[in-house]
Design a protein around this motif. Sequence first.
Motif, short mmCIF file in Angstrom:
data_model
loop_
_atom_site.label_atom_id
_atom_site.label_comp_id
_atom_site.label_asym_id
_atom_site.label_seq_id
_atom_site.Cartn_x
_atom_site.Cartn_y
_atom_site.Cartn_z
N ARG B 359 0.87 -1.17 0.00
CA ARG B 359 0.00 0.00 0.00
C ARG B 359 0.91 1.23 0.00
O ARG B 359 1.69 1.41 0.93
CB ARG B 359 -0.84 -0.01 1.26
CG ARG B 359 -1.99 0.94 1.20
CD ARG B 359 -3.12 0.27 1.94
NE ARG B 359 -4.25 1.12 2.18
CZ ARG B 359 -4.98 1.00 3.28
NH1 ARG B 359 -4.65 0.13 4.20
NH2 ARG B 359 -6.04 1.75 3.43
N GLN B 376 -7.84 8.55 -0.30
CA GLN B 376 -8.88 8.41 0.72
C GLN B 376 -8.77 9.50 1.79
O GLN B 376 -7.69 9.93 2.14
CB GLN B 376 -8.76 7.05 1.39
CG GLN B 376 -9.03 5.89 0.48
CD GLN B 376 -9.04 4.59 1.28
OE1 GLN B 376 -10.07 4.15 1.74
NE2 GLN B 376 -7.88 4.01 1.43
N ASN B 380 -8.04 2.83 7.52
CA ASN B 380 -8.27 1.83 8.57
C ASN B 380 -8.22 2.46 9.96
O ASN B 380 -7.37 3.27 10.25
CB ASN B 380 -7.18 0.75 8.52
CG ASN B 380 -6.99 0.16 7.16
OD1 ASN B 380 -7.00 0.90 6.18
ND2 ASN B 380 -6.84 -1.13 7.09
N TRP B 403 -0.14 0.45 13.10
CA TRP B 403 -0.91 -0.51 13.89
C TRP B 403 -2.22 -0.89 13.17
O TRP B 403 -2.58 -2.06 13.08
CB TRP B 403 -1.23 0.07 15.27
CG TRP B 403 -2.10 -0.81 16.10
CD1 TRP B 403 -3.44 -0.69 16.29
CD2 TRP B 403 -1.71 -1.99 16.80
NE1 TRP B 403 -3.90 -1.71 17.08
CE2 TRP B 403 -2.87 -2.53 17.41
CE3 TRP B 403 -0.49 -2.65 16.98
CZ2 TRP B 403 -2.83 -3.69 18.17
CZ3 TRP B 403 -0.47 -3.80 17.75
CH2 TRP B 403 -1.63 -4.31 18.33
N ASN B 404 -2.89 0.11 12.62
CA ASN B 404 -4.20 -0.13 12.00
C ASN B 404 -4.10 -1.01 10.76
O ASN B 404 -5.07 -1.65 10.38
CB ASN B 404 -4.86 1.19 11.60
CG ASN B 404 -5.30 1.99 12.81
OD1 ASN B 404 -5.39 1.46 13.90
ND2 ASN B 404 -5.57 3.26 12.61
N ARG B 406 -1.93 -3.48 10.22
CA ARG B 406 -1.13 -4.67 10.47
C ARG B 406 -1.38 -5.74 9.42
O ARG B 406 -2.52 -5.97 9.04
CB ARG B 406 -1.50 -5.27 11.84
CG ARG B 406 -0.87 -4.59 13.02
CD ARG B 406 -1.57 -5.00 14.29
NE ARG B 406 -2.94 -4.52 14.29
CZ ARG B 406 -3.88 -4.95 15.11
NH1 ARG B 406 -3.62 -5.90 15.97
NH2 ARG B 406 -5.09 -4.45 15.07
#
Lengths: 336, 566
Positions: B359, B376, B380, B403-404, B406
């Motif tokens: 990403r 966007q 997340n 973290w979001n 992962r």
Amino acid sequence: MGFSQRYQLRAERRRGLFRAFRKQRELRCIVDRSAKIRPRDILLFSTLRNEQLRLPYFLEYYRDLGVNHFFFVDNGSDDGSGEYLTAQSDCSVWHTTASYKKSRFGVDWLNGLQGRYAHGHWTLVVDPDEFFIYPFCDTRPLNALTDWLDASSIRSFSAMLLDMYPKGPLVAQPYRPGQNPLDIASWFDSGNYTVQRNWKYGNLWIQGGPRTRVFFADRPHMAPALNKIPLVRWDRSYAYISSTHMLLPRGLNLVFDEWGGEKASGILLHTKFLNTFGEKAEEELARGQHYGGSREYKAYHAQMKADPELWCKWSEKYINWRQLEILGLMSKGNWA
Amino acid sequence: MSVGIVMLVHTALDRAEQVARHWSAAGCPIVIHCDRRVPRKVFDAFRASLGDIATIHFSKRHRCEWGTWGIVAATQDACEVMLSRYADARHVYLASGSCLPLRPVQELVDYLAARPQTDFIESATTADVPWTVGGLDEERFTLRFPFSWKKHRKAFDWYVAVQRRTRFRRAIPNGLVPHMGSQWWCLTRGTLSAILNDSMRPTFDRYFSKVWIPDESYFQSLARIYSGHIESRSLTLSKFDFQGKPHIFYDDHLQLLRRSDCFVARKIWPQASRLYRAFLTDAEAAMKRTEPNPGKIDRIFSKAVERRTRGRPGLYMQSRYPNEGWENGLTGAKYSVFQGFTELFEDFEGWLARTTGCRVHGHLFGPEDAQFAGGQEVINGALMASARLRDHNARDFLTNVIWNTRGERQCFQYGPRANQSVAWDMAKDSNAQIAVISGAWAVPLFQSQRNFIEIRREAARLQKIESEFINALRSPYSKGHFRIWSMADFVEAPMEPLQSAIEDISLHGRRLTEVPKMVDLTGFSQFLQDLKNQGMHPYLMGDFPALAEEAPVSVEQVRKPYPIHK
């Protein structure tokens, strides 16, 4: 921490306790059933105003969890909340029409009652729109947790406020008495929280979630605090300082691990955002009794006219505590 | 022949009664020791409640404070009662009031009958195991401990310190090698009576009465002297957490306990009714006759301890907020940061996403709103792109992004125009892989139509910021994996650096099949010269050759599916 700072904090705690003592005069006891309390009972304390709609489910939820006795301060309700609570056999009720703001948003009233009735008991201090979640809450009652905390010599237990909201406009799904509010407000933000340390009191300051995202995006530093320590094995020398965000002595605020590990923690599911919210916000704004010059309610008011959608594509739908654990919003710590 | 049960109880007497009835229903004689701290009245009621069973006896009551001699004295007395009253008790099993038999008692009896000479007692020398908590291992046996650890911690610590400073050492009785282990054991009649009837017992008792936590070492050490055959393990399943207190079993552990195949488990939460119901009714507790296998439970509890002590790297939340340097990794997963690439290549992000499958975000740290992949507004975790929200706490923004997401490799662009408050965080983060083309920030300035005075000022500012960032990366505190090329070097031979930057991300070591198009740099070296002429020396881009102007190495021309090495 130096001597002078320790002395200052001690003085602040004493002041808090004295205020609590003084503010007891404002409370008029409606019914006191505290004689029923047994030594190991878990007690719940709450301040409320016009929450009749929410009370049936609130009481049911916490009775199921294992709360043995409820203490309410009714701050001038005129919707029958007081009468409803008075009729419950496990509730003790006080009434006041004094200023919510001047009692530091209910803290003084509850500190006083806790000092009188909760010494030596595990106490939960929550609002009627907050639902306490802890690790294994679906299989273990609340006293399993408090027994474990006792065995581990832990005196306070943290539970971050997690704002829940419905999908679609708030007014679309009316809430009925007795209904689980999570059936409507079942969505939350999972990963947009910021954490800072408050060195003076030793607590964390957490912000974020939908309230920051929607209402405070232009001034995030003003966004409401989400850190809470609602479950404490109470001692009459303890005092909440600012809502349940922090308390003194400051050792009680150390609910987080500083060396990389995780302590056990829970969540308060905050179901403020129901169809009743718009009306409530109007009323609270008019009363002007809330924190920071009611700036939160001003922000709501400004936005509510546009009927904002809190839900977004990346909102998570609530399933259970395990989900919150995996997302990193709460932790089992070493409780297995 | 039978198995005698010695039970030590102090709380939850109703559960203790239930378990005692269960043992005795299977024909086991029982001696119960009840802590002296239990009030007389309560004790009498408890005793009366078991009065209908002739094979249950009560031994002399001692005060059993944790870590003190009382527990051993209580055990000794109870065992003496057992040995003298029941000549046919071949093994004596030490249990507590919060122990729960998991398998039918008859299976335990059969198991022990098949091993008539074996003592089951966990027993290890202090030097060989890291079990102890609080730093006292060998010193338990060489210092004196007259103060209670629970009630008078300060006095306890002070006295330990004094003894350490004065180099005080107690003499260990001759022939005794201190061993430690679980306090829950099962000894044969022979071993136990040898321990209790030994002529040296007064010496040993005197010695152990001043040892710290003697219940974990008295029988464990002495059994080593008398036993013919020790199996160093406990038949009681008992797990301890990092503070040395036992894990507690609840109703939701039922399946886990069933599968453990252990004979006895502790400690059970007194209100775990489902466990008591399930295991104290014989019919239901039909488990296979297999060797005890607590492995599955071990895993769960050791995970819990790890969660408590190590936590989840990259997570910052209400109950995990590590001090600086204690994060076990600032972020939760590896990520790549590119500085100067979008300036030098057209559609670098699109190319990177196609090549690596990661990403790829644009500039996350501004100065504008974060440019999340795909344009966007929110990603997340409901994390917003808003610059104001991001800059409120940029470090948390970074750790939240990682973290979001992962499980999915993240790449993003960075540069001297971005919020620099995360520069050091990334430099010190071992998960960061940072690739820098130094000086590439000059390209947008070169392309812009702005007033040259402004450009000069901006160039000076960006150069200063980038050089600080590079210093951070090269500092001894830096833990990130980084590569830095000067723009001049990069432009001269772009394939090799590109290939290596990609290899950092995808381990397959794929050869580049498509290369990004470099922007037109005609006139760039003149632009640099103009800056120099204005007194602003751009040095980060390296020695930009004047000839690059005439023949800029356009990667376009070499569209080949392999890198060109010059």
